[in-house]
Design an enzyme around this catalytic site. Sequence first.
Site, PDB file in Angstrom:
ATOM      1  N   LEU A 252       0.833  -1.200   0.000  1.00  0.00           N
ATOM      2  CA  LEU A 252       0.000   0.000   0.000  1.00  0.00           C
ATOM      3  C   LEU A 252       0.870   1.253   0.000  1.00  0.00           C
ATOM      4  CD1 LEU A 252      -2.433  -1.465   2.644  1.00  0.00           C
ATOM      5  CD2 LEU A 252      -2.970  -1.075   0.229  1.00  0.00           C
ATOM      6  N   PRO A 253       0.266   2.426  -0.293  1.00  0.00           N
ATOM      7  CA  PRO A 253       1.098   3.625  -0.432  1.00  0.00           C
ATOM      8  C   PRO A 253       1.844   4.051   0.838  1.00  0.00           C
ATOM      9  CG  PRO A 253      -1.044   3.950  -1.492  1.00  0.00           C
ATOM     10  CD  PRO A 253      -1.119   2.654  -0.734  1.00  0.00           C
TER      11      PRO A 253
ATOM     12  N   THR B 254       6.205   0.759   2.023  1.00  0.00           N
ATOM     13  CA  THR B 254       7.211   1.555   2.742  1.00  0.00           C
ATOM     14  C   THR B 254       6.460   2.474   3.699  1.00  0.00           C
ATOM     15  OG1 THR B 254       8.657   1.573   0.816  1.00  0.00           O
ATOM     16  CG2 THR B 254       9.099   3.212   2.520  1.00  0.00           C
TER      17      THR B 254
ATOM     18  N   LYS C  59      14.931   0.709   4.947  1.00  0.00           N
ATOM     19  CA  LYS C  59      14.310   1.286   3.736  1.00  0.00           C
ATOM     20  C   LYS C  59      14.327   2.819   3.798  1.00  0.00           C
ATOM     21  CE  LYS C  59      11.805   1.524  -0.007  1.00  0.00           C
ATOM     22  NZ  LYS C  59      12.443   1.349  -1.309  1.00  0.00           N
TER      23      LYS C  59
ATOM     24  N   LYS D 121       6.914  11.311   0.469  1.00  0.00           N
ATOM     25  CA  LYS D 121       6.554  10.603   1.711  1.00  0.00           C
ATOM     26  C   LYS D 121       7.811  10.015   2.361  1.00  0.00           C
ATOM     27  CE  LYS D 121       5.797   6.463   1.083  1.00  0.00           C
ATOM     28  NZ  LYS D 121       5.683   5.027   0.946  1.00  0.00           N
TER      29      LYS D 121
HETATM   30  P1  NAD Z   1       0.821   2.694  -6.199  1.00  0.00           P
HETATM   31  O1  NAD Z   1       0.175   3.958  -5.758  1.00  0.00           O
HETATM   32  O2  NAD Z   1       1.061   2.448  -7.644  1.00  0.00           O
HETATM   33  O3  NAD Z   1      -0.006   1.421  -5.627  1.00  0.00           O
HETATM   34  C1  NAD Z   1      -0.644   1.386  -4.387  1.00  0.00           C
HETATM   35  C2  NAD Z   1      -1.959   0.686  -4.609  1.00  0.00           C
HETATM   36  O4  NAD Z   1      -2.616   0.523  -3.333  1.00  0.00           O
HETATM   37  C3  NAD Z   1      -2.910   1.497  -5.503  1.00  0.00           C
HETATM   38  O5  NAD Z   1      -3.259   0.725  -6.642  1.00  0.00           O
HETATM   39  C4  NAD Z   1      -4.106   1.765  -4.594  1.00  0.00           C
HETATM   40  O6  NAD Z   1      -5.348   1.749  -5.271  1.00  0.00           O
HETATM   41  C5  NAD Z   1      -3.992   0.632  -3.586  1.00  0.00           C
HETATM   42  N1  NAD Z   1      -4.702   0.877  -2.339  1.00  0.00           N
HETATM   43  C6  NAD Z   1      -4.663   1.963  -1.542  1.00  0.00           C
HETATM   44  N2  NAD Z   1      -5.474   1.813  -0.478  1.00  0.00           N
HETATM   45  C7  NAD Z   1      -6.046   0.589  -0.630  1.00  0.00           C
HETATM   46  C8  NAD Z   1      -7.004  -0.145   0.126  1.00  0.00           C
HETATM   47  N3  NAD Z   1      -7.539   0.334   1.244  1.00  0.00           N
HETATM   48  N4  NAD Z   1      -7.369  -1.373  -0.319  1.00  0.00           N
HETATM   49  C9  NAD Z   1      -6.846  -1.873  -1.454  1.00  0.00           C
HETATM   50  N5  NAD Z   1      -5.937  -1.230  -2.220  1.00  0.00           N
HETATM   51  C10 NAD Z   1      -5.553  -0.005  -1.811  1.00  0.00           C
HETATM   52  O7  NAD Z   1       2.178   2.605  -5.374  1.00  0.00           O
HETATM   53  P2  NAD Z   1       3.446   1.671  -5.681  1.00  0.00           P
HETATM   54  O8  NAD Z   1       4.377   2.413  -6.540  1.00  0.00           O
HETATM   55  O9  NAD Z   1       2.961   0.314  -6.071  1.00  0.00           O
HETATM   56  O10 NAD Z   1       4.082   1.618  -4.221  1.00  0.00           O
HETATM   57  C11 NAD Z   1       3.548   0.822  -3.172  1.00  0.00           C
HETATM   58  C12 NAD Z   1       4.495   0.907  -1.981  1.00  0.00           C
HETATM   59  O11 NAD Z   1       5.785   0.431  -2.393  1.00  0.00           O
HETATM   60  C13 NAD Z   1       4.704   2.342  -1.467  1.00  0.00           C
HETATM   61  O12 NAD Z   1       4.810   2.308  -0.069  1.00  0.00           O
HETATM   62  C14 NAD Z   1       6.020   2.757  -2.119  1.00  0.00           C
HETATM   63  O13 NAD Z   1       6.677   3.738  -1.347  1.00  0.00           O
HETATM   64  C15 NAD Z   1       6.765   1.433  -2.158  1.00  0.00           C
HETATM   65  N6  NAD Z   1       7.773   1.298  -3.219  1.00  0.00           N
HETATM   66  C16 NAD Z   1       7.519   1.695  -4.501  1.00  0.00           C
HETATM   67  C17 NAD Z   1       8.506   1.528  -5.475  1.00  0.00           C
HETATM   68  C18 NAD Z   1       8.279   1.961  -6.907  1.00  0.00           C
HETATM   69  O14 NAD Z   1       9.261   1.971  -7.680  1.00  0.00           O
HETATM   70  N7  NAD Z   1       7.059   2.263  -7.325  1.00  0.00           N
HETATM   71  C19 NAD Z   1       9.731   0.939  -5.147  1.00  0.00           C
HETATM   72  C20 NAD Z   1       9.950   0.512  -3.850  1.00  0.00           C
HETATM   73  C21 NAD Z   1       8.959   0.687  -2.887  1.00  0.00           C
END
Ligand code: NAD
Length: 294
Positions: free
Chosen positions: A64-65, A95, A170, A245
């Site tokens: 999740l975000p 994260t 992280k 964030k």
């Molecule tokens: P994203 O915003 O693409 O995906 C998050 C998903 O969570 C969204 O599709 C959203 O609809 C869903 N969501 C939110 N609340 C929800 C709920 N209550 N029930 C169900 N689904 C829900 O974000 P991301 O890029 O996939 O990142 C996710 C996590 O991973 C974050 O914490 C980010 O910091 C971390 N991260 C991202 C990357 C990257 O390159 N994108 C790399 C490492 C870590």
Amino acid sequence: MKIGFIGLGNMGLPMALNLIKAGHSVIGFDLVQSQLDAFASAGGKVAASATAAAKELDVLITMLPASKHVEGLCLGDAGLLANADPKTLLIDCSTISPKVAQAVANVAKEKGFAMIDAPVSGGTAGAQAGTLTFMVGGDAQAVECARPVLEKMGKNIFHAGANGAGQTVKVCNNMLLGIQMLGTCEVLRLGIANGLDPKVLSDIMSKSSGRNWALELYNPCPGVMENVPASKGYAGGFGVDLMLKDMGLATENAQALETSVPLAQLAQQLYEAHSKAGNGQLDFSSVFKMKDTR
Ligand code: NAD
């Protein structure tokens, strides 16, 4: 194994698809229909809600975000901890703040669950290729139970310490990444202003002491590298708001421990200004486009 996966975004979707490819039965949920459609078309089973996805599982993964989403989804009477079977191993790959990770894991333990924090590094390309690095916090036994599942999504699985330790690693990693990206953009803009070809400059620095991940594998200058967000209009990838964030997690953490992080504070201000200018959903390498950072 029966695995639940909640949060099928830029990272969660390719991670869940690797679990399906490895032969696991995966039931998933997200708030965005297009993500559910992509998951279903690759063989995933779509649940009607997050709590519905959490029933009768061996493993439940959340991606999740931010902290508030993990707290909101896990805690409370309608939350995952109140609705899942305590035999289910809980893995949070989001994260989030180390403190929140510890607090949620403590509630989970009180209810009889084993829970680990397992944030990742490697970006969307690493998620697709199944080569992520996992930074794990939790009891050794829970980490070993999770390892075979994590190995289907990643190449390096590190046990950093007790619950929250994965998130602390992280926070440190992304603080450095955020600073490095800004520095890399600054240098490339300076080279271009001097008339250099950014690809030639990047190639030379990648074999010199200025080499770093942002420069070598995630170049922020459009056209220097194929298959990175910079060459796709900064779409997908790791959003500016997610990096903002993470810089916030770093500066809050440092403030609480009275550790000086002036570079992280400046980086946070720059990502904030870039987000406020309407770029929050673009990949964080889009800070390359910031014209005036004074
Ligand atoms: P994203 O915003 O693409 O995906 C998050 C998903 O969570 C969204 O599709 C959203 O609809 C869903 N969501 C939110 N609340 C929800 C709920 N209550 N029930 C169900 N689904 C829900 O974000 P991301 O890029 O996939 O990142 C996710 C996590 O991973 C974050 O914490 C980010 O910091 C971390 N991260 C991202 C990357 C990257 O390159 N994108 C790399 C490492 C870590």
